[in-house]
Design an enzyme around this catalytic site. Structure first.
Site, PDB file in Angstrom:
ATOM      1  CG  ASP A 124      -1.674   1.004   1.867  1.00 18.51           C
ATOM      2  OD1 ASP A 124      -1.902   1.844   0.156  1.00 18.51           O
ATOM      3  OD2 ASP A 124      -2.362   1.279   2.666  1.00 18.51           O
ATOM      4  NE  ARG A 317      -3.761  11.407   0.954  1.00 17.25           N
ATOM      5  CZ  ARG A 317      -4.041  10.152   1.312  1.00 17.25           C
ATOM      6  NH1 ARG A 317      -3.596   9.382   1.142  1.00 17.25           N
ATOM      7  NH2 ARG A 317      -4.713   9.669   1.368  1.00 17.25           N
ATOM      8  NE  ARG A 508      -8.741   8.283  -8.559  1.00 15.85           N
ATOM      9  CZ  ARG A 508      -8.689   9.669  -7.854  1.00 15.85           C
ATOM     10  NH1 ARG A 508      -8.324   8.303  -6.431  1.00 15.85           N
ATOM     11  NH2 ARG A 508      -8.300  10.251  -7.775  1.00 15.85           N
ATOM     12  CE  LYS A 514      -5.018  -0.410  -2.373  1.00 12.47           C
ATOM     13  NZ  LYS A 514      -4.890   0.042  -0.815  1.00 12.47           N
TER      14      LYS A 514
END
Length: 904
Positions: A124, A317, A508, A514
């Protein structure tokens, strides 16, 4: 898996031995005088027994006789090794984080050796590669940029307060939108306020506009609320369903909280419906630009989008903020829709999601925010080391492509010479998915040739390095099954592209996507070992899907750490976990498994050979006590301690040379070639034990003193050679010696001798067990037996020693070259004559002996050595007793207490 396959092979060998011996027994007994000698006449019931039943009984008897070839105790030892070995990871002080007070956690010990076989790492981004410590940078309202305490219009004015500058915003309508934007950020969140004097040891700020501490499951929300506070609007509390905020004029405004549409990873946004003090009802929404822009009907979209793109490229971000005003009738309709969905008995979540989609439309765009999340310490170094070790690193994130790409460049996942390949929705809109995939496939195949890049090729200077960027929408199209069955073909092309890329960025991504990515790679034809690492609840599905799951003990709760196999405080600790601990775990357990099979072949093959000399009568070669204690006492502790403490190279070397990880990749030490070598080595040693002892006892010189060497003496000689040989074999393979190794290895041999004396009734006469009484002492009283035992041990070990020497000299592995270099370094330390003379009196030279300085008993951990203007200098730490001294040695070296210092 390897262990179980080897066990099946040995089970087949066991059955084969039993069948061969059963057939040969009846072939040998086909002669009447052998089947029924005069001293062993058969009884009538024996003669009437069914031949097949008797043969089956004999087969079972041979199975029992040879069953020791199956190393049942190996499974017990492996479990002990895994359980005890996991403590070394938990105790590692270098993996302890002082900031959080956390160390590594081991939730399962069954996967220790898998840490040394990782081929793919899926990580991640937020909170894993980055600190998840958000800092509000700026906000953009109607195209105008605001920075806390500064307005960014070409100048940065440090001495002006943000409120003064914001008051100069042009136009009444612009100011109204500005205030709506600030109120939206103060109201659209799930932040809680802690009013106590201290929270977790943090004192409350003395500033009047910061009377409380904000707490939230999302660090982004806290950063936004604190950032807006610095711009003049302070969120105070949620009290009796009213949200209180303090505006610039220090007036408290109360908004009634009517509804909260919580954030989820599919919608990528959250909304609140509030009623203002004037009675107006607003729906405020904030979320990712990809989910807000399609739902906006008016506002300065192009200006805001341009600023969002710019901030994303810089790695910030971004979130977009929008609103719409609801009339009382519209809110009544919204309430009815929500109530209907909430009361649904089936598919409630799905119906709520549909209602949210229906309500969150026709927004007016207010602006966007930018928050900075710094890269974790040594994250770039860790990724670089993993790539050098041949591990492919994939970043799976829900962030924008530009933001994620900037982070990937910062952490060295992508390099300057990396050619970026894009498989995104934008590309697919320009071309079809089929064309994009085939173009990318041609690109990587044309550069790397018709053969795909090997998984462990790592970073190469000879070939072009490719980096792939794919987004969630493109992945959905690739994974989506089609009516013509072409989806499988798309997957194969996609996998082929990924195999030829050194790094992949998936942006995205929803949590389930994932997990899909991990599963896709895990089930590919190469069946690579995968590892997933993340810090939040949205990473749990990925962590559970991978072979090895690692949770980062971060700021998003403990869901990831609790659902993982291992947990670490920081991403940088992954380097040592894999390259050092994983490497050691695999080396140790591989040697343990192979050694167990080897020593059991050495143990039971002489028993098989003995049947040819005892008429296949199921007579045991060894005493029952030896049969029982061989795997339990005589040979168990040395291999257990070896498998816990062995270090074939130092941990510092493994961290410094990540490429050594490749030496154990692809299950290198448990392949068939290594297994067959260990098995044949065991067979060779067993033949040497048996026939060496056989010809030794057949010699009249041995028995010339009148002693009679019988069955048990012969078996004891074979067993003594066996125990000493397999123990010495382990000692030869040991690189890292401690007092525990010495104690256990030599102690097990001493224990065998003491037990044999005890069991023979010599030390403790009451244990005068009949068939072993005085047998061991009788064997030791024969000089030729001593010579024979030493000779047989030497002959047994010689082939393995020769093989090791030849392979190290002619075909050394990278690990063996490092070992040789380390020994060479240690042997040539005496070139630094003054240093050598200080460390040991034996090497004291005349130049040093004349020095009046006093020698210390302490040992140095660092020596400084440099060259300045053609003269070599070495700075010796004061622990040696020499401080700020300078002299010339016969080798021409100058040593001093100053100069340009470089650590070596």
């Amino acid at each position: 898996r390897s262990m179980n396959v080897f066990l099946v092979v040995y089970l087949c060998i066991l059955v084969s031995k039993a069948v061969i011996n059963t057939v040969l027994k009846y072939a040998w007994q086909s002669e009447p005088f052998r089947d029924e000698p005069w001293y062993n006449q058969k009884t009538e019931p024996d003669k009437k027994r069914n031949l097949f039943l008797q043969a089956f009984t004999d087969f079972l008897a041979f199975m029992v006789l040879f069953n020791y070839i199956i190393p049942v105790s190996m499974y017990v030892t492996v479990e002990m090794q895994k359980f005890l070995g996991s403590y070394f990871l938990a105790w590692d002080e270098e993996m302890f984080d002082e900031g959080t007070g956390e160390g590594p956690l081991v939730n399962t010990s069954d996967l220790n050796e898998e840490l040394g076989q990782i081929e793919y790492v899926f990580t991640d981004k937020t909170g894993t590669l980055t600190e998840n410590n958000m800092e509000f940078v700026e906000c953009c309202i109607e195209g105008q940029v605001y920075i806390p305490h500064v307005i960014c219009n070409g100048q940065i004015l440090h001495d002006c307060t943000g409120i003064d500058m914001i008051d100069s915003s042009p136009g009444s309508s612009g100011k109204e939108r500005e205030e709506l934007f600030f109120r939206a950020l103060c109201l659209c969140h799930t932040v809680q306020v802690k009013d106590d004097d201290s929270v977790d040891g943090l004192k409350k700020s003395e500033e009047p506009r910061k009377p409380c501490v904000y707490i939230s499951s999302s660090p982004d929300e806290v950063a936004l609320v604190e950032g807006i506070q610095r711009l003049g609007y302070t969120y105070l509390r949620l009290k009796e369903n009213y949200m209180e905020i303090l505006n610039r004029e220090n007036n408290i405004e109360k908004f009634e909280l009517l509804e909260v549409f919580s954030f989820d990873s599919v919608r990528r946004r959250m909304s609140v419906i509030v009623k203002s003090p004037t009675g107006d009802i607003f729906l405020f929404c904030k979320g990712a630009d990809s989910s807000i822009f399609p739902r906006v009907k008016e506002g300065k979209i192009d200006q805001v989008r341009s600023r969002v793109q710019r901030n994303a490229v810089e790695g910030l971000r971004t979130l977009c903020v929008a609103y719409k005003k609801l009339s009382a009738e519209e809110y009544q309709d919204v309430q009815e829709l929500l109530q209907s969905a909430k009361l649904a008995l089936q598919e409630r979540d799905k119906k709520l999601a549909e209602v949210y989609e229906q309500i969150e439309t026709d927004f007016i765009l207010l602006g966007a925010t930018a928050v900075e999340d710094r890269l974790q310490e040594k994250a770039a170094d860790t990724i670089e080391a993993l790539q050098k070790a041949g591990i492919k690193v994939w970043v799976l994130t829900g962030d924008k492509m530009e933001t994620a790409a900037a982070t990937c460049y910062a952490c060295k996942l992508f390099r300057r010479n990396t050619q970026i390949l894009e498989l995104t929705t934008k590309k697919i809109e320009e071309q079809s998915l089929h064309d994009v995939l085939f173009d990318l496939n041609k690109t990587v195949i044309r550069q790397n040739g018709s053969l795909t890049r090997d998984t462990f090729s790592g970073l190469s200077a000879d070939t072009q390095d490719y980096g792939l960027i794919i987004d969630g929408a493109a992945l959905s199209l690739i994974m989506k099954p089609r009516h013509d069955g072409s989806s499988g073909n798309y997957r194969e092309i996609f996998l082929n592209i990924c195999r030829n890329c050194t790094a992949v960025l998936c942006c995205r991504m929803a949590p389930l996507q994932k997990a899909q990515i991990v599963k896709l790679i895990k089930l590919s034809k190469e069946r690579p070992i995968t590892l997933a690492i993340g810090d939040g609840a949205n990473d749990v599905s990925m962590i559970l899907e991978a072979h090895v799951g690692i949770g980062v003990i971060g700021k998003e709760g403990r869901q990831a750490a609790r659902n993982s196999d291992y947990a670490i405080p920081k991403f940088k600790h992954l380097k040592k976990m894999l390259l050092v601990h994983g490497h050691f775990y695999y080396i140790r357990i591989s040697e343990l498994v192979q050694y167990f099979f080897y020593k059991n072949v050495c143990f039971i093959f002489p028993q098989f050979l003995y049947q040819f000399f005892c008429g296949f009568s199921q007579q045991t070669l060894y005493d029952t006590a030896y049969l029982t204690l061989y795997n339990i006492s005589f040979t168990s502790l040395p291999i257990l301690l070896y498998s816990l403490m062995e270090q074939h190279v130092s941990p510092e070397t493994l961290k410094r040379e990540p490429s050594l990880y490749r030496d154990v990749a692809k299950n290198a030490l448990l392949r068939w070639r290594a297994f067959i070598y260990w098995t044949f080595l065991g067979v060779f040693d067993a033949v040497v034990f048996f026939f060496g002892a056989y010809f030794l006892l057949d010699n009249t010189v041995v028995t010339s003193n009148g002693q009679i060497f019988g069955t048990w003496t012969f078996g004891t000689v074979v067993f003594t050679v066996l125990v000493f040989t397999v123990t010495f074999k382990l000692a030869i393979d040991t690189h890292y010696w401690t007092w525990i190794n010495h104690f256990v290895i030599w102690g097990s041999l001493v224990f065998y001798i003491v037990f044999s004396l005890l069991w023979g009734g010599i030390i403790w006469p009451f244990l005068n067990y009949q068939r072993m009484y005085y047998v061991f002492m009788q064997m030791l009283s024969s000089g030729p037996a001593w010579l024979g035992i030493i000779l047989l041990i030497t002959v047994s070990l010689l082939p393995d020693v020769l093989k090791k020497v030849l392979c190290r000299e002619l075909w050394p592995t990278a690990t063996e070259r490092i070992q040789k270099a380390s020994r060479h370094c240690r042997e040539h330390m005496s070139e630094f004559t003054p240093l050598a003379c200080l460390k040991s009196p034996r090497y004291r030279s005349s130049d040093c002996s004349n020095s009046p300085a006093r020698r210390s008993n302490s040992h140095s951990k660092k020596v400084m050595f440099t060259q300045w203007k053609g003269i070599d200098y070495s700075v010796l730490p004061s622990v040696f007793g020499y401080s700020n001294k300078h002299w010339r040695s016969s080798a021409g070296y100058h040593y001093g207490g100053s100069g340009l210092e470089t650590s070596i």
